[in-house]
Design a protein around this motif. Sequence first.
Motif, short mmCIF file in Angstrom:
data_model
loop_
_atom_site.label_atom_id
_atom_site.label_comp_id
_atom_site.label_asym_id
_atom_site.label_seq_id
_atom_site.Cartn_x
_atom_site.Cartn_y
_atom_site.Cartn_z
N TYR A 69 1.97 0.69 5.58
CA TYR A 69 3.05 1.66 5.36
C TYR A 69 3.51 2.36 6.65
N ASP A 84 -3.98 -3.88 4.49
CA ASP A 84 -4.13 -2.97 3.36
C ASP A 84 -5.46 -2.22 3.50
N HIS A 219 4.33 6.22 -6.13
CA HIS A 219 4.48 5.16 -7.13
C HIS A 219 4.74 5.68 -8.54
N HIS A 242 3.49 -2.30 -6.67
CA HIS A 242 2.11 -1.95 -6.32
C HIS A 242 1.40 -1.46 -7.60
N GLU A 244 -0.41 0.94 -8.20
CA GLU A 244 -0.45 2.40 -8.42
C GLU A 244 0.74 2.84 -9.27
N CYS A 245 1.65 1.91 -9.58
CA CYS A 245 2.78 2.23 -10.48
C CYS A 245 2.28 2.28 -11.92
N SER A 256 2.50 -8.11 -9.11
CA SER A 256 1.90 -6.85 -8.70
C SER A 256 0.70 -7.14 -7.81
N THR A 259 -0.81 -3.87 -0.96
CA THR A 259 0.27 -3.99 0.02
C THR A 259 0.22 -5.35 0.72
N THR A 278 7.45 0.10 -3.97
CA THR A 278 6.36 0.70 -3.21
C THR A 278 6.97 1.51 -2.06
N GLU A 279 6.18 1.75 -1.03
CA GLU A 279 6.63 2.59 0.08
C GLU A 279 7.68 1.86 0.94
N CYS A 299 13.67 2.48 -2.38
CA CYS A 299 12.22 2.55 -2.14
C CYS A 299 11.86 4.03 -2.04
#
Length: 350
Positions: A69, A84, A219, A242, A244-245, A256, A259, A278-279, A299
């Motif tokens: 990120y 990641d 997320h 991601h 975390e959604c 999914s 990262t 994601t980010e 995003c």
Amino acid sequence: MFDLQTMRDQLAAHYDLAPNPALAQEMSEEYARMKRVVAPMDWAIHAPYVAAINALKKERNAVILAHNYMTPEIYHGVADVVGDSLQLAIEATRVEADVIVQCGVHFMAETSKILSPAKIVLMPDMEAGCSLAESITAEGVEEMRRRYPGAPVVTYVNTTAEVKAASDICCTSSNAAQIVGAMESDTVIMTPDQYLAQNVAQDVPHKNVVWWEGSCIVHEQYSAKDLREFREWNPGTRLIAHPECPPDVVAEADFSGSTSGIIKYVTDEKPEKALLITECSMASNIADSLPEVDFVGPCNMCPYMKKITLEKILWSLHSMSEPIEVDPKVAEGARQAVQKMIDLSQKLGI
Ligand code: 13P
Ligand code: SF4
């Protein structure tokens, strides 16, 4: 607290950091990795910082571990290793340099220090936190153990060392389902990300997964309705989320993954159009290596990750600040939980 003006004055006294189009031209090899997303004028601003950081890294025998990120000028300009959370944690056990500069958020630097206690681990901004890490304490873990007696606690690496030390084993988004699936107990406690836990629960239906109610502020903003509408207006776009959604968002997506899992998927599949749920820096960092893919918005930005800048990285290496310290007893407990995760992941071939 960080005094920005003092930092700038001191840096200006030691380095020539004025925008420099000639230097930017000389550093065209680095620029080639980000020219689709960084304007030439911005590269002329970044180039003096990138040159100063890379020279100082050699002087200090330092390496930069950077999360996926980070912005493109960090990711492509100064990072020695990108990845990641799992890849960065594994790398922290292998690094031979004296100094690690962690470009990411605080829990990542803490994890590196736990795994490499003899090394100096520097954090360019101590305020780069994480909403998940802030959502739970070691007492919260004990509360879950009281609620579900005998159930093992699988804790996401996005947590403090105290929380890791209070847990049985850690996980990241790239190994969570396999780690939970490998637990002997039928009931497994996952902390602190409720959505990661709910997504894992769908992948390991033979386990009773229970969770802490934390969430990622980046997320959790996505909704399944947004994705459905987006697909209607942009047919043919590959939606990649991601974990975390929320689970209904993940269910709407075509893929999914962590990262790095997302990067691998897009690199392998090369869809004509991709929306990375994601980010924001994720798409920017791979845009130049995948010219055939049209990365479309929207995003969300992680305000914590974005606290890390080239200027703060240079200051961190120049002043050797801020070093991460972890209480040795806490560090040992946390190290065991992280090491168990690394060992199990390697055994499972992740
Ligand atoms: P990854 O382990 O997938 O890189 O996730 C870390 C993170 O903070 C995502 O929000
Ligand atoms: Fe934490 Fe979410 Fe930022 Fe990742 S994106 S560091 S989980 S707040």
